[in-house]
Scaffold this active site. Structure first.
Site, short mmCIF file in Angstrom:
data_model
loop_
_atom_site.label_atom_id
_atom_site.label_comp_id
_atom_site.label_asym_id
_atom_site.label_seq_id
_atom_site.Cartn_x
_atom_site.Cartn_y
_atom_site.Cartn_z
N SER B 115 0.79 -1.23 0.00
CA SER B 115 0.00 0.00 0.00
C SER B 115 0.82 1.27 0.00
O SER B 115 0.30 2.33 0.27
CB SER B 115 -0.91 -0.01 1.22
OG SER B 115 -0.12 -0.07 2.39
N LYS B 116 2.10 1.18 -0.30
CA LYS B 116 2.92 2.38 -0.15
C LYS B 116 3.45 3.04 -1.41
O LYS B 116 3.49 4.24 -1.50
CB LYS B 116 4.14 2.03 0.72
CG LYS B 116 3.93 2.31 2.18
CD LYS B 116 5.24 2.12 2.92
CE LYS B 116 5.19 2.82 4.26
NZ LYS B 116 6.43 2.71 5.01
N ASN B 117 3.93 2.28 -2.37
CA ASN B 117 4.81 2.88 -3.37
C ASN B 117 4.22 3.21 -4.72
O ASN B 117 4.93 3.51 -5.65
CB ASN B 117 6.00 1.94 -3.60
CG ASN B 117 6.80 1.79 -2.33
OD1 ASN B 117 7.37 2.72 -1.83
ND2 ASN B 117 6.80 0.57 -1.80
#
Lengths: 374, 337
Positions: B115-117
């Site tokens: 869910s971050k990059n």
């Protein structure tokens, strides 16, 4: 950050000083196990388990956690770390312009995060693939400070001149020339880089300040971008940047708060409210406590002159439940350790003035000795 | 053609090493040059090393082909944090004009497990698609938030979508729904503030203030121990302290909560702040605080501000040092009438 499996940590526990088998989940203790932490960092320094391959592009950040961590623990001079080899490795990650004109071509000539994204210049000596970025550059300089490298030998000019290419019209920074998220993290990196190189020509401080002020939320904390939720990491980046740039004086809480450029009373209230019932610090309201916020929020309070307003015993108690019996710290109580939370656990204990740990320069996230070049 | 959803899972199990794939036989992989004394070397898994070595080869030669495109997918699945790979993928998209809707679908699948990059890449695709992408992007972030309603990256992406592409119509309702599901969701409160202050479809903060105060007070009365609505209430009067201390609803909700004698820490601290900014509390407030009967507080200080601080030292012991400090900062002449 991905935690390792228990198999991997079995390897570590065999090197622990007492050699006894213990249940993996119970790492709590009534004291900070400095020796164990040094052993943990040395293990990481020598080889990271394959789970860290997700962090591969930012390997220099992991190196910073390991080396600066050893420095904080007062162990860097007493372990098998070859400081010259370290500085050689860091310097090998520097992006070099082929000529002066390159410095205004839009690219940044700082440090890469890892050899994996660093391809050598082509046959004409032109660096076609420049993956150097602000976060890696900050980490590079932090490591070089930790090992006592002479900064006069660093090509500061290429870093600072090209860094201006990364600053946006609204004052924020891109971390890398081909674009990525623009937020407070990279404003902080830029400010720290200028401060460490003792030269502010790398950025427009007034514009950066304006961007930071736009990030202060209605509740007093700072989000990573204007409008986003106030957050421990964002708040640290905001306050540390303003401190480094000279826009917030020392110990401002004991002075005339009404002249401050940010809403100080609200910020203070927000920061202190982040200490939760379990003694730990949360990154945002109504979220669980996490080891690293003891640094992010704790540092803000230290920088403002308000660290003594927290409940230190309660914080210490919480952090010890996050301490791993294998050395290192995890994110939450009982978690397996990872390098990131370990490093910030050490900085948190330094703020708590744990005996045997070196004092921390909160604004730079490194020991005061390193920051001062002692 | 981009391969479909099942492929990413299959890859782990069935992966044929690149060195054994005929379509890659003409490429010499470039191993990572770690130098003589690498620091924090990583014990890479073989498929990781191999994929990255082949990636380096096509990246170095700037080969913008469909096999490179497929390779970036494999590299991203192994390591979504590698922004260099995402960047090269964008360069290939520009050269080959691959399908942007497929690209959104691909990023969506990556985002689910990592869910971050993804944001910068997704933003880039959405910008190319323009305002036509707005519904899809709002849907996408809604999906991410249904997995984790406080996902910081999803919220910041959603804010970008609203400001760059529009779609404000249902945003206040969306905040309402999320707060209905979890009134403690501080991200949803923050989004509400974002909408109220920035939506071009609403009248701005001052126009919205009245109804927002009422909504917030209801939320406070439902859960007075919830920090979020108290902060939000204060935020509604940002830069207008005069109106804040003069709005009878503010002091009134403090009094109401105090009268329940439970979960009153925020009520007390809000009252303290009101007093510090010039609010003059009536005798009711003194009586309500008296009635709390907190231990160790002794007879109530004649100065209500000091009295409140002393109560807070007891009932909010984690912040005892702070309340002592607040007390020391109180002007000496503040009185209760």
């Amino acid at each position: 950050m991905e935690p390792a499996t228990e198999n991997e940590w079995d390897r570590l526990s065999s090197s622990s000083s007492d050699g006894e088998e213990q249940a993996a989940s119970d790492g709590s203790s009534s004291q900070f196990n400095r020796q164990q932490h040094v052993a943990f960092l040395m293990m990481m320094y020598e080889s990271l388990p394959h789970h860290y391959q997700y962090q591969e592009i930012n390997r220099i950040t992991l190196a910073h956690f390991a080396i600066s961590g050893l420095c904080l623990l007062g162990a860097l001079d007493r372990v098998r770390v070859d400081k010259d080899a370290v500085s050689d490795w860091v310097l090998s990650l520097k992006a070099h312009p082929s000529n002066k004109a390159d410095l205004t071509n839009g690219e940044f000539y700082g440090f890469h995060g890892s050899p994996s994204s660093q391809l050598h210049p082509d046959d004409n000596g032109v660096l076609m693939h420049n993956g150097s970025n602000l976060a890696s550059t900050y980490c590079a300089l932090a490591i070089l400070k930790a090992v006592g490298y002479n900064f006069a030998n660093i090509d500061s000019k290429s870093i600072l001149t090209s860094m201006r290419n990364l600053q946006q019209h609204d004052g924020s920074f891109m971390p890398i020339h081909f674009g990525a998220e623009k937020d407070l993290r990279f404003v902080y990196c830029a400010a720290a880089i200028c401060f460490l190189l003792e030269d502010w020509s790398g950025m427009d401080r007034e514009r950066a300040k304006a961007y930071i002020l736009n990030c202060q939320s209605y509740d007093g904390g700072f989000g990573l971008t204007p409008g986003s939720e106030s957050h421990g990491g964002g708040t640290y980046c905001a306050v540390a940047s303003l401190r480094l740039m000279g826009f917030i004086e020392d110990n401002v809480l004991s002075k005339n708060m009404s002249s401050s450029i940010i809403d100080l009373p609200l910020l203070l209230s927000w920061c202190l409210q982040r200490q939760a019932a379990d003694g730990g610090f949360q990154g945002r309201a109504n979220k669980p406590s996490d080891t690293c916020y003891a640094f992010w929020i704790g540092s803000v309070l230290r920088m403002l002159g308000g660290y003594n307003l927290i409940d230190k015993e309660a914080l210490r108690g919480f952090l010890l439940t996050c301490q791993s019996q294998y050395g290192g710290f995890g994110k939450c109580p009982g978690d397996l350790p990872d390098l990131y939370h370990s490093f910030y656990g050490y900085t948190a204990f330094s703020l708590l003035e744990e005996p045997g740990l070196n004092p921390l320069c909160a604004e730079l996230g490194m020991t005061e000795f390193s920051a001062l070049g002692i | 053609m981009e391969s479909d959803e099942g492929d990413e899972q299959q890859q782990e199990a069935e992966r044929l090493p690149l060195s054994q794939r005929p379509e890659w036989s003409d490429v010499t992989p470039i191993p990572q040059d770690d130098g003589p004394n690498p620091v924090v070397p990583i014990a890479y898994k073989p498929e990781f090393s191999e994929t990255m070595s082949y990636f380096r080869a096509v990246y170095y030669s700037d080969e913008r082909s469909s096999r490179s495109f497929q390779l970036t997918k494999e590299a991203i699945c192994l390591n979504p944090g590698n922004y260099t790979v995402w960047h090269f993928r964008r360069q290939i998209i520009e050269t080959l004009h691959t399908d942007l809707q497929d690209e959104l679908a691909f990023v969506g699948r990556i985002a689910k497990s990592n869910s971050k990059n993804y944001q910068h890449h997704r933003r880039w695709v959405a910008e190319k698609l323009g305002t036509g992408a707005v519904n899809k992007e709002l849907q996408f972030t809604k999906k991410m938030l249904s997995l984790d309603a406080k996902n910081y990256h999803a919220w910041s992406y959603r804010q970008w979508v609203l400001q760059a592409l529009g779609g404000w119509e249902d945003e206040l309702d969306y905040c309402q729904i999320l707060l209905g599901e979890d009134i403690f969701n501080n991200s949803a409160w923050n989004q509400r503030y974002f909408v109220v202050t920035r939506s071009p479809l609403l009248g701005g903060l001052i126009a919205m203030r009245d109804s927002e105060v009422n909504f917030t007070i209801e939320a406070i009365l439902g859960n007075p121990e919830n920090e979020s609505p108290w902060r939000y209430l204060r935020g509604l009067y940002k830069d207008d302290t005069e109106s804040w201390i003069n709005d009878p609803r503010i002091s009134s909700v403090c009094l109401k909560v105090l009268s329940t004698k439970s979960n009153y820490v925020f009520a007390l601290s809000t009252l303290l702040d009101l007093i510090c900014h010039g609010f003059r509390p009536s005798e009711e407030f003194r009586e309500a605080i008296n009635a709390l009967n907190t231990p160790d507080s002794g007879p109530l200080d004649s100065d209500l501000g000091r009295a409140i601080c002393r109560v807070l030292e007891c009932v909010d012991p984690l912040r005892c040092n702070y309340w002592l400090w607040r007390k020391s900062k109180l002007p000496l002449t503040v009185s209760s009438q």
